[in-house]
Design a protein around this motif. Sequence first.
Motif, PDB file in Angstrom:
ATOM      1  N   ALA A  53      -4.805  61.807 -16.974  1.00  0.00           N
ATOM      2  CA  ALA A  53      -6.161  61.263 -17.018  1.00  0.00           C
ATOM      3  C   ALA A  53      -6.113  59.746 -17.166  1.00  0.00           C
ATOM      4  O   ALA A  53      -6.832  59.016 -16.477  1.00  0.00           O
ATOM      5  CB  ALA A  53      -6.938  61.897 -18.168  1.00  0.00           C
ATOM      6  N   LEU A  54      -5.243  59.255 -18.063  1.00  0.00           N
ATOM      7  CA  LEU A  54      -5.113  57.806 -18.253  1.00  0.00           C
ATOM      8  C   LEU A  54      -4.593  57.143 -16.983  1.00  0.00           C
ATOM      9  O   LEU A  54      -5.047  56.060 -16.597  1.00  0.00           O
ATOM     10  CB  LEU A  54      -4.175  57.504 -19.427  1.00  0.00           C
ATOM     11  CG  LEU A  54      -4.731  57.817 -20.812  1.00  0.00           C
ATOM     12  CD1 LEU A  54      -3.649  57.615 -21.868  1.00  0.00           C
ATOM     13  CD2 LEU A  54      -5.936  56.944 -21.116  1.00  0.00           C
ATOM     14  N   LEU A  55      -3.650  57.798 -16.325  1.00  0.00           N
ATOM     15  CA  LEU A  55      -3.113  57.281 -15.065  1.00  0.00           C
ATOM     16  C   LEU A  55      -4.215  57.190 -14.010  1.00  0.00           C
ATOM     17  O   LEU A  55      -4.330  56.183 -13.302  1.00  0.00           O
ATOM     18  CB  LEU A  55      -1.983  58.203 -14.577  1.00  0.00           C
ATOM     19  CG  LEU A  55      -0.997  57.633 -13.579  1.00  0.00           C
ATOM     20  CD1 LEU A  55      -0.152  56.560 -14.243  1.00  0.00           C
ATOM     21  CD2 LEU A  55      -0.114  58.737 -13.030  1.00  0.00           C
ATOM     22  N   GLY A  56      -5.050  58.241 -13.956  1.00  0.00           N
ATOM     23  CA  GLY A  56      -6.155  58.236 -13.012  1.00  0.00           C
ATOM     24  C   GLY A  56      -7.145  57.118 -13.314  1.00  0.00           C
ATOM     25  O   GLY A  56      -7.618  56.426 -12.413  1.00  0.00           O
ATOM     26  N   ILE A  57      -7.457  56.920 -14.610  1.00  0.00           N
ATOM     27  CA  ILE A  57      -8.379  55.843 -14.987  1.00  0.00           C
ATOM     28  C   ILE A  57      -7.794  54.484 -14.608  1.00  0.00           C
ATOM     29  O   ILE A  57      -8.487  53.627 -14.068  1.00  0.00           O
ATOM     30  CB  ILE A  57      -8.685  55.927 -16.504  1.00  0.00           C
ATOM     31  CG1 ILE A  57      -9.516  57.192 -16.794  1.00  0.00           C
ATOM     32  CG2 ILE A  57      -9.412  54.686 -16.977  1.00  0.00           C
ATOM     33  CD1 ILE A  57      -9.628  57.509 -18.270  1.00  0.00           C
ATOM     34  N   ARG A  58      -6.490  54.314 -14.865  1.00  0.00           N
ATOM     35  CA  ARG A  58      -5.835  53.037 -14.528  1.00  0.00           C
ATOM     36  C   ARG A  58      -5.877  52.801 -13.018  1.00  0.00           C
ATOM     37  O   ARG A  58      -6.124  51.687 -12.562  1.00  0.00           O
ATOM     38  CB  ARG A  58      -4.389  53.039 -15.022  1.00  0.00           C
ATOM     39  CG  ARG A  58      -4.254  52.867 -16.508  1.00  0.00           C
ATOM     40  CD  ARG A  58      -2.807  52.601 -16.898  1.00  0.00           C
ATOM     41  NE  ARG A  58      -2.621  52.845 -18.313  1.00  0.00           N
ATOM     42  CZ  ARG A  58      -1.806  53.775 -18.814  1.00  0.00           C
ATOM     43  NH1 ARG A  58      -1.101  54.527 -18.012  1.00  0.00           N
ATOM     44  NH2 ARG A  58      -1.709  53.923 -20.110  1.00  0.00           N
ATOM     45  N   SER A  59      -5.600  53.854 -12.231  1.00  0.00           N
ATOM     46  CA  SER A  59      -5.591  53.691 -10.773  1.00  0.00           C
ATOM     47  C   SER A  59      -7.000  53.379 -10.259  1.00  0.00           C
ATOM     48  O   SER A  59      -7.162  52.595  -9.323  1.00  0.00           O
ATOM     49  CB  SER A  59      -5.040  54.928 -10.091  1.00  0.00           C
ATOM     50  OG  SER A  59      -5.869  56.055 -10.363  1.00  0.00           O
ATOM     51  N   LEU A  60      -8.038  53.966 -10.880  1.00  0.00           N
ATOM     52  CA  LEU A  60      -9.408  53.654 -10.496  1.00  0.00           C
ATOM     53  C   LEU A  60      -9.732  52.186 -10.794  1.00  0.00           C
ATOM     54  O   LEU A  60     -10.385  51.514 -10.006  1.00  0.00           O
ATOM     55  CB  LEU A  60     -10.401  54.559 -11.239  1.00  0.00           C
ATOM     56  CG  LEU A  60     -10.508  56.009 -10.734  1.00  0.00           C
ATOM     57  CD1 LEU A  60     -11.417  56.822 -11.637  1.00  0.00           C
ATOM     58  CD2 LEU A  60     -11.043  56.026  -9.301  1.00  0.00           C
ATOM     59  N   LYS A  61      -9.260  51.711 -11.938  1.00  0.00           N
ATOM     60  CA  LYS A  61      -9.495  50.317 -12.299  1.00  0.00           C
ATOM     61  C   LYS A  61      -8.801  49.372 -11.299  1.00  0.00           C
ATOM     62  O   LYS A  61      -9.327  48.344 -10.961  1.00  0.00           O
ATOM     63  CB  LYS A  61      -8.996  50.025 -13.722  1.00  0.00           C
ATOM     64  CG  LYS A  61      -9.906  50.557 -14.795  1.00  0.00           C
ATOM     65  CD  LYS A  61      -9.393  50.214 -16.178  1.00  0.00           C
ATOM     66  CE  LYS A  61     -10.314  50.751 -17.256  1.00  0.00           C
ATOM     67  NZ  LYS A  61      -9.767  50.522 -18.591  1.00  0.00           N
TER      68      LYS A  61
END
Length: 64
Positions: A53-61
Motif C-alpha cells: 500500500a505504501l509503495l502504491g501511494i509512493r508511486s502515485l505521488k
Amino acid sequence: MPINTFKVYYNLALTLYVKGLVFKAVVAISIISTAVNKWLKALLASSILIEFALLGIRSLKVIK
C-alpha cells in the motif's frame, strides 16, 4: 512386605502423575506455539500488505 509394595505403587503413581503433567505441558506448549505461529503469519501478511500500500501511494505521488 506391605511397605515395599506401597512404595512401588507410590512410585508408580508419582511417575504416572509426572508423565501426565509433562504430557499436559507439551500439549499446552504445542497449542501456544501454533497460535503464535498463526499470529506471526498474519502479522507478516499484514505488514506485506501495508508495504504494498505504501509503495502504491509512493508511486502515485511520483506519477503526479
